[in-house]
Motif scaffolding. Structure first.
Motif, PDB file in Angstrom:
ATOM      1  N   ILE A 132       0.830  -1.216   0.000  1.00 37.96           N
ATOM      2  CA  ILE A 132       0.000   0.000   0.000  1.00 37.96           C
ATOM      3  C   ILE A 132       0.863   1.265   0.000  1.00 37.96           C
ATOM      4  CG2 ILE A 132      -1.670   1.347   1.339  1.00 37.96           C
ATOM      5  CD1 ILE A 132      -3.037  -1.276   2.072  1.00 37.96           C
ATOM      6  N   PRO A 133       1.874   1.377   0.886  1.00 30.74           N
ATOM      7  CA  PRO A 133       2.750   2.555   0.791  1.00 30.74           C
ATOM      8  C   PRO A 133       3.458   2.657  -0.555  1.00 30.74           C
ATOM      9  CG  PRO A 133       3.067   1.471   2.890  1.00 30.74           C
ATOM     10  CD  PRO A 133       2.211   0.558   2.062  1.00 30.74           C
ATOM     11  N   GLY A 134       3.793   1.501  -1.152  1.00 29.60           N
ATOM     12  CA  GLY A 134       4.451   1.520  -2.455  1.00 29.60           C
ATOM     13  C   GLY A 134       3.567   2.090  -3.551  1.00 29.60           C
ATOM     14  N   LEU A 135       2.248   1.914  -3.424  1.00 30.75           N
ATOM     15  CA  LEU A 135       1.316   2.485  -4.395  1.00 30.75           C
ATOM     16  C   LEU A 135       1.011   3.956  -4.098  1.00 30.75           C
ATOM     17  CD1 LEU A 135      -1.247  -0.464  -4.685  1.00 30.75           C
ATOM     18  CD2 LEU A 135       0.407   0.253  -6.411  1.00 30.75           C
ATOM     19  N   VAL A 136       0.873   4.285  -2.819  1.00 33.38           N
ATOM     20  CA  VAL A 136       0.468   5.637  -2.435  1.00 33.38           C
ATOM     21  C   VAL A 136       1.608   6.636  -2.596  1.00 33.38           C
ATOM     22  CG1 VAL A 136      -0.266   7.067  -0.476  1.00 33.38           C
ATOM     23  CG2 VAL A 136      -1.334   4.833  -0.869  1.00 33.38           C
ATOM     24  N   ALA A 137       2.838   6.232  -2.254  1.00 33.36           N
ATOM     25  CA  ALA A 137       3.958   7.181  -2.185  1.00 33.36           C
ATOM     26  C   ALA A 137       4.250   7.889  -3.513  1.00 33.36           C
ATOM     27  CB  ALA A 137       5.212   6.474  -1.666  1.00 33.36           C
ATOM     28  N   PRO A 138       4.372   7.164  -4.655  1.00 32.03           N
ATOM     29  CA  PRO A 138       4.643   7.895  -5.896  1.00 32.03           C
ATOM     30  C   PRO A 138       3.494   8.799  -6.327  1.00 32.03           C
ATOM     31  CG  PRO A 138       4.313   5.554  -6.336  1.00 32.03           C
ATOM     32  CD  PRO A 138       4.419   5.712  -4.858  1.00 32.03           C
ATOM     33  N   VAL A 139       2.255   8.391  -6.032  1.00 27.64           N
ATOM     34  CA  VAL A 139       1.108   9.244  -6.351  1.00 27.64           C
ATOM     35  C   VAL A 139       1.149  10.504  -5.498  1.00 27.64           C
ATOM     36  CG1 VAL A 139      -1.413   9.386  -6.344  1.00 27.64           C
ATOM     37  CG2 VAL A 139      -0.283   7.267  -7.043  1.00 27.64           C
ATOM     38  N   LEU A 140       1.520  10.345  -4.232  1.00 30.07           N
ATOM     39  CA  LEU A 140       1.637  11.495  -3.337  1.00 30.07           C
ATOM     40  C   LEU A 140       2.740  12.436  -3.813  1.00 30.07           C
ATOM     41  CD1 LEU A 140       0.716  12.864  -0.727  1.00 30.07           C
ATOM     42  CD2 LEU A 140       2.351  11.430   0.518  1.00 30.07           C
ATOM     43  N   ALA A 141       3.896  11.867  -4.189  1.00 30.16           N
ATOM     44  CA  ALA A 141       4.996  12.695  -4.700  1.00 30.16           C
ATOM     45  C   ALA A 141       4.592  13.397  -5.989  1.00 30.16           C
ATOM     46  CB  ALA A 141       6.240  11.833  -4.928  1.00 30.16           C
ATOM     47  N   PHE A 142       3.846  12.704  -6.851  1.00 27.58           N
ATOM     48  CA  PHE A 142       3.327  13.292  -8.092  1.00 27.58           C
ATOM     49  C   PHE A 142       2.488  14.523  -7.776  1.00 27.58           C
ATOM     50  CE2 PHE A 142      -0.016  13.800 -11.222  1.00 27.58           C
ATOM     51  CZ  PHE A 142       0.617  13.612 -12.446  1.00 27.58           C
ATOM     52  N   GLY A 143       1.559  14.365  -6.832  1.00 28.22           N
ATOM     53  CA  GLY A 143       0.673  15.473  -6.491  1.00 28.22           C
ATOM     54  C   GLY A 143       1.400  16.635  -5.831  1.00 28.22           C
ATOM     55  N   VAL A 144       2.298  16.324  -4.892  1.00 28.29           N
ATOM     56  CA  VAL A 144       3.036  17.385  -4.197  1.00 28.29           C
ATOM     57  C   VAL A 144       3.912  18.151  -5.180  1.00 28.29           C
ATOM     58  CG1 VAL A 144       4.805  17.862  -2.458  1.00 28.29           C
ATOM     59  CG2 VAL A 144       2.996  16.210  -1.973  1.00 28.29           C
ATOM     60  N   ALA A 145       4.614  17.440  -6.060  1.00 29.63           N
ATOM     61  CA  ALA A 145       5.482  18.109  -7.036  1.00 29.63           C
ATOM     62  C   ALA A 145       4.664  18.953  -8.010  1.00 29.63           C
ATOM     63  CB  ALA A 145       6.308  17.071  -7.801  1.00 29.63           C
ATOM     64  N   GLY A 146       3.501  18.430  -8.432  1.00 30.52           N
ATOM     65  CA  GLY A 146       2.654  19.183  -9.351  1.00 30.52           C
ATOM     66  C   GLY A 146       2.155  20.475  -8.745  1.00 30.52           C
ATOM     67  N   VAL A 147       1.657  20.402  -7.504  1.00 26.11           N
ATOM     68  CA  VAL A 147       1.183  21.608  -6.822  1.00 26.11           C
ATOM     69  C   VAL A 147       2.348  22.577  -6.598  1.00 26.11           C
ATOM     70  CG1 VAL A 147       0.225  22.489  -4.661  1.00 26.11           C
ATOM     71  CG2 VAL A 147      -0.766  20.444  -5.723  1.00 26.11           C
ATOM     72  N   ALA A 148       3.505  22.035  -6.204  1.00 23.65           N
ATOM     73  CA  ALA A 148       4.667  22.885  -5.921  1.00 23.65           C
ATOM     74  C   ALA A 148       5.103  23.654  -7.163  1.00 23.65           C
ATOM     75  CB  ALA A 148       5.818  22.033  -5.393  1.00 23.65           C
ATOM     76  N   ILE A 149       5.160  22.970  -8.323  1.00 23.54           N
ATOM     77  CA  ILE A 149       5.657  23.659  -9.518  1.00 23.54           C
ATOM     78  C   ILE A 149       4.653  24.696  -9.998  1.00 23.54           C
ATOM     79  CG2 ILE A 149       4.775  22.061 -11.278  1.00 23.54           C
ATOM     80  CD1 ILE A 149       8.219  23.784 -11.197  1.00 23.54           C
ATOM     81  N   LEU A 150       3.365  24.433  -9.840  1.00 20.70           N
ATOM     82  CA  LEU A 150       2.360  25.438 -10.215  1.00 20.70           C
ATOM     83  C   LEU A 150       2.483  26.688  -9.334  1.00 20.70           C
ATOM     84  CD1 LEU A 150      -0.792  23.198 -10.849  1.00 20.70           C
ATOM     85  CD2 LEU A 150       0.615  24.368 -12.559  1.00 20.70           C
TER      86      LEU A 150
END
Length: 370
Positions: free
Chosen positions: A136-154
């Motif tokens: 479960i952490p293996g599935l959630v972690a990259p999605v979380l990083a995807f979202g955090v990086a996307g919001v950060a760059i915007l």
């Protein structure tokens, strides 16, 4: 005496895995800094190696998860640990050869789980721990990083969008030195501990540690930290190229956002003892930073190949670990099993190298065509 020798073989194999983990995962830490020219390659790798070493001393929660939260430590044997390491190292080397960023962490866990399944069946696997602390952490972690990086760059583009490009780029390159260093530190806190946990399992199987609540010996921490640091310093240039430019052509701001989001997710997971795939996390951050700017900026074919490698990692390493244990078991107890596995691997490598030489046509000498 035979048991002591087998323990030495297993510890050496574990440190060899740790070394491959280092050069395989170098790209996770340095690729973005190198591709945006925030740091020259050798300096970036040297900084990452030092901070990987330092990070290994900051926490032991992930090591405790590997040592007792996924498989039954009372059923573990040195042959199982060795076979699991063979599965992990084999997958690491294959994906390095192909230039694919895959998870060394999941390869290690898959190898050990596969060997335990063959040796003792499903009863020796802690299904709840495997699901709750790995899958479960293996599935959630990259999605979380995807979202955090996307919001950060915007947010970054909104804040600095009207600023002069030259000074802004230089500022984010300096920022990448900080974010890349934090990512290297986070990588050390999570990845080096997996080898600590495996060696601790080997010591439990040998009888040197109490299986009920094994503590990681200090020499294991030093050895694991040193091995991953040396592996990091050796570099994994094939994967660095994939992470640095084949997924997206990133700018310094995107690199800063991807590294910062990856470091935050990894440090949070380490705090609660989740053995994350740092490869998955930073890849999610890189894709998120690119997709938030423009979906077409991401080379989705390359990202898809990486995703396939991720899905295959645990079962492929598990299958290899299970086969390695089967060979080892058939060869008998003591050191004969691991030696037999090493002989089989050496023969396979020799066959593959010979086949490659046969397929490669000889160069045409000058003037031969005329």
């Amino acid at each position: 005496m035979a048991s002591d020798l087998l323990l030495v073989i297993v510890v050496v194999a574990a440190l060899a895995f740790d070394f491959t983990n280092g050069f395989h995962d170098t790209a996770n830490v340095v690729a973005t800094s190198i591709s945006t020219r925030a740091l020259p390659p050798r300096l970036a790798i040297a900084i990452a190696a030092v901070l990987n070493f330092v990070g290994a001393f900051l926490s032991l929660k992930v090591a405790a998860t590997i040592a007792g939260g996924i498989v039954d430590s009372g059923s573990i044997t040195l042959q199982v640990v060795f076979a699991g390491l063979v599965g992990a190292i084999s997958w690491n080397m294959l994906t390095w050869w192909l230039g694919l960023p895959s998870s060394s962490s999941h390869a290690l866990i898959g190898g050990v789980v596969g060997a335990m399944l063959v040796a003792h069946g499903t009863g020796a696997i802690n299904g709840e721990g495997l699901l709750g602390k790995v899958l479960i952490p293996g599935l959630v972690a990259p999605v979380l990083a995807f979202g955090v990086a996307g919001v950060a760059i915007l947010c970054i583009y909104r804040i600095v969008g009207r600023q002069r490009p030259g000074p802004t780029t230089r500022g984010f390159r300096l920022g990448q030195i900080a974010s890349g260093s934090l990512l290297a530190l986070a990588h050390g806190t999570n990845d080096a501990q997996k080898t600590m946990g495996i060696i601790t399992l080997a010591l439990v199987a040998h009888g040197s540690l109490n299986g009920a609540s094994p503590d990681v010996p200090f020499w294991v921490v030093i050895a694991s930290a040193s091995a991953i640091a040396l592996g990091t310093y050796s570099g994994g240039w094939r994967i660095i190229r994939t992470m640095g430019s084949k997924i997206i052509k990133m700018d310094a701001a995107q690199g800063f956002a991807a590294q910062g989001s990856g470091a935050a997710v990894i440090l949070a997971a380490t705090h609660v003892g989740f053995p994350l795939s740092t490869t998955h996390v930073i890849s999610g951050g890189v894709v998120g930073a690119g997709a938030a700017k423009r979906l077409s900026a991401v080379k989705w074919g390359v990202a898809g190949n990486m995703a396939v490698a991720w899905v295959l990692t645990i079962p492929a390493a598990g299958l290899t670990g299970g086969v390695a244990y089967g060979i080892s078991h058939l060869a008998g107890g003591g050191t004969r099993g691991p030696i037999a596995v090493c002989v089989v691997i050496a023969l396979l490598v020799a066959f593959l190298l010979r086949s490659r030489r046969v397929r490669t046509p000889p160069p045409i000498a000058e003037g031969a065509a005329s």
